[in-house]
Design a protein around this motif. Sequence first.
Motif, PDB file in Angstrom:
ATOM      1  N   VAL A 142       0.201  -1.332  -0.026  1.00 30.39           N
ATOM      2  CA  VAL A 142      -0.213  -0.209  -0.193  1.00 30.39           C
ATOM      3  C   VAL A 142       0.939   1.231   0.013  1.00 30.39           C
ATOM      4  N   GLU A 143       1.832   1.583   0.604  1.00 25.03           N
ATOM      5  CA  GLU A 143       2.755   2.128   0.895  1.00 25.03           C
ATOM      6  C   GLU A 143       3.041   3.011  -0.585  1.00 25.03           C
ATOM      7  N   ARG A 144       3.599   1.507  -1.479  1.00 22.50           N
ATOM      8  CA  ARG A 144       4.191   1.777  -2.865  1.00 22.50           C
ATOM      9  C   ARG A 144       3.273   2.363  -3.498  1.00 22.50           C
ATOM     10  N   MET A 145       1.950   1.940  -3.662  1.00 19.94           N
ATOM     11  CA  MET A 145       1.057   2.151  -4.410  1.00 19.94           C
ATOM     12  C   MET A 145       0.648   3.297  -4.301  1.00 19.94           C
ATOM     13  N   VAL A 146       0.564   4.120  -3.167  1.00 22.44           N
ATOM     14  CA  VAL A 146      -0.016   5.807  -2.166  1.00 22.44           C
ATOM     15  C   VAL A 146       1.672   6.695  -2.295  1.00 22.44           C
ATOM     16  N   ALA A 147       2.798   6.032  -2.781  1.00 27.59           N
ATOM     17  CA  ALA A 147       3.737   7.120  -3.041  1.00 27.59           C
ATOM     18  C   ALA A 147       3.980   7.906  -4.029  1.00 27.59           C
ATOM     19  N   ALA A 148       4.458   9.228  -2.903  1.00 28.21           N
ATOM     20  CA  ALA A 148       4.615  10.388  -4.155  1.00 28.21           C
ATOM     21  C   ALA A 148       5.662  10.530  -5.142  1.00 28.21           C
ATOM     22  N   PRO A 149       5.566  10.976  -6.302  1.00 29.53           N
ATOM     23  CA  PRO A 149       7.317  10.886  -7.262  1.00 29.53           C
ATOM     24  C   PRO A 149       8.541  11.740  -5.763  1.00 29.53           C
ATOM     25  N   GLY A 150       9.639  11.048  -6.417  1.00 31.33           N
ATOM     26  CA  GLY A 150      10.471  11.526  -5.224  1.00 31.33           C
ATOM     27  C   GLY A 150      10.831  11.141  -3.709  1.00 31.33           C
ATOM     28  N   SER A 151       9.705  10.098  -3.592  1.00 25.13           N
ATOM     29  CA  SER A 151       9.553   9.376  -2.418  1.00 25.13           C
ATOM     30  C   SER A 151      10.743   7.954  -2.336  1.00 25.13           C
ATOM     31  N   LYS A 152      11.617   7.751  -1.237  1.00 25.01           N
ATOM     32  CA  LYS A 152      11.503   5.698  -1.569  1.00 25.01           C
ATOM     33  C   LYS A 152      11.054   4.864  -2.083  1.00 25.01           C
ATOM     34  N   ALA A 153       9.666   5.021  -1.645  1.00 27.28           N
ATOM     35  CA  ALA A 153       8.543   3.937  -2.099  1.00 27.28           C
ATOM     36  C   ALA A 153       8.230   4.241  -3.217  1.00 27.28           C
ATOM     37  N   TYR A 154       8.043   5.584  -4.078  1.00 29.18           N
ATOM     38  CA  TYR A 154       7.622   5.533  -5.274  1.00 29.18           C
ATOM     39  C   TYR A 154       8.624   4.769  -6.534  1.00 29.18           C
ATOM     40  N   GLY A 155       7.567   3.833  -7.423  1.00 29.26           N
ATOM     41  CA  GLY A 155       8.524   3.270  -8.550  1.00 29.26           C
ATOM     42  C   GLY A 155       7.068   2.980  -9.304  1.00 29.26           C
ATOM     43  N   ARG A 156       7.919   1.294  -9.864  1.00 28.29           N
ATOM     44  CA  ARG A 156       6.723   1.733 -10.754  1.00 28.29           C
ATOM     45  C   ARG A 156       5.595   1.382 -10.449  1.00 28.29           C
ATOM     46  N   LEU A 157       5.231   0.470  -9.732  1.00 28.97           N
ATOM     47  CA  LEU A 157       4.272  -0.068  -9.177  1.00 28.97           C
ATOM     48  C   LEU A 157       2.930   1.376  -8.601  1.00 28.97           C
ATOM     49  N   SER A 158       4.002   2.153  -8.030  1.00 28.87           N
ATOM     50  CA  SER A 158       3.060   3.502  -7.568  1.00 28.87           C
ATOM     51  C   SER A 158       2.733   4.278  -9.185  1.00 28.87           C
ATOM     52  N   ALA A 159       3.184   4.034 -10.313  1.00 28.98           N
ATOM     53  CA  ALA A 159       3.264   5.183 -11.896  1.00 28.98           C
ATOM     54  C   ALA A 159       2.183   3.922 -11.927  1.00 28.98           C
ATOM     55  N   MET A 160       2.236   2.496 -12.169  1.00 30.51           N
ATOM     56  CA  MET A 160       1.103   2.453 -12.790  1.00 30.51           C
ATOM     57  C   MET A 160      -0.155   2.260 -12.240  1.00 30.51           C
ATOM     58  N   ILE A 161      -0.317   2.602 -11.038  1.00 28.59           N
ATOM     59  CA  ILE A 161      -1.164   2.636 -10.409  1.00 28.59           C
ATOM     60  C   ILE A 161      -2.361   3.540  -9.785  1.00 28.59           C
ATOM     61  N   GLN A 162      -1.018   4.573  -9.853  1.00 22.75           N
ATOM     62  CA  GLN A 162      -1.688   6.213  -9.913  1.00 22.75           C
ATOM     63  C   GLN A 162      -1.976   6.600 -11.308  1.00 22.75           C
ATOM     64  N   ALA A 163      -1.857   5.964 -12.225  1.00 19.55           N
ATOM     65  CA  ALA A 163      -2.294   6.641 -14.129  1.00 19.55           C
ATOM     66  C   ALA A 163      -3.697   6.063 -14.035  1.00 19.55           C
ATOM     67  N   SER A 164      -4.367   5.038 -13.091  1.00 23.24           N
ATOM     68  CA  SER A 164      -5.731   4.696 -13.493  1.00 23.24           C
ATOM     69  C   SER A 164      -6.151   5.179 -12.358  1.00 23.24           C
ATOM     70  N   CYS A 165      -6.204   4.760 -11.106  1.00 22.78           N
ATOM     71  CA  CYS A 165      -6.601   5.496  -9.775  1.00 22.78           C
ATOM     72  C   CYS A 165      -5.822   6.344  -9.278  1.00 22.78           C
ATOM     73  N   ALA A 166      -7.108   6.767  -8.523  1.00 24.59           N
ATOM     74  CA  ALA A 166      -6.606   7.991  -7.233  1.00 24.59           C
ATOM     75  C   ALA A 166      -6.526   6.361  -6.329  1.00 24.59           C
ATOM     76  N   VAL A 167      -5.515   6.507  -5.258  1.00 28.00           N
ATOM     77  CA  VAL A 167      -5.408   5.720  -3.816  1.00 28.00           C
ATOM     78  C   VAL A 167      -5.077   7.088  -3.183  1.00 28.00           C
ATOM     79  N   GLU A 168      -5.972   5.814  -2.237  1.00 29.19           N
ATOM     80  CA  GLU A 168      -5.711   6.756  -0.565  1.00 29.19           C
ATOM     81  C   GLU A 168      -5.527   5.446   0.624  1.00 29.19           C
TER      82      GLU A 168
END
Length: 268
Positions: A142-168
Amino acid sequence: MQEAPLPRAKKRFGQNFLVQPQVVQRIIAAIAPRSEDLVVEIGPGPGALTRGLLQCLSRLDVVELDRDMLAGLRALAGSGALRVHHADALSFDFAALAGGREQCLRVVGNLPYNIATPLIFHLLDQADVLRDMHFMLQKEVVERMVAAPGSKAYGRLSAMIQASCAVESLFTVAPGNFFPAPKVDSAFLRLIPHRPPRVPEALRPAFAQVVAKAFAQRRKTIANNLRGIISADTLLALDIDPGCRAETLDQAAFLRLAEAFLHQGSLP
């Protein structure tokens, strides 16, 4: 009346049954189901969340793969409000439950950690019929899914999920609320598909490939990871620093990269 003992959890299904009634009530409060909602629960298991949802809904569909859970679930279906589907959620046709209606399904579940990510992407392939999704997942995911650009957890999963959904991320849940207790914390997550989609259908293959390549080696610059498909000059023209790393790029930057990748004919 004494409750029936919990069935044995099966490792191959990644089962950790939610057993804390207060957490069930907190989940239902977060979902806020109305009687007329079309709700689908994935992996209901012994039915702790199922029972709570049935108190709020005139109809509930559940998708369960473990045949040993079916008898107990069907016993809950005496009123006719519960429809049990013995199926693998990873290949299940959720759109069929929508009856031709768009943006109507509300999907919920305490998901096995080992299938959570592919299952969410399977659901997003049917996003036209989804109103929202609420899932219990491993907290780290979940932390990876909601991570913002520039954070350590931000990665491929973050970018792909956030492209499709608002995540909370709504709240965390300690291991002791499950049986057997997992070795990690969990978190309850809300996903709402973007309307209209941020990534047009024609651009989705290019977007997925660019994101995958951009994060292929996190320590390398974006120019190095995209070498051979997008030049440094093109990156500059897109207002992207060739020396930056993928985790600094926001959704708009990845969309520009995907459009450039598609338009230069790099896709087969």
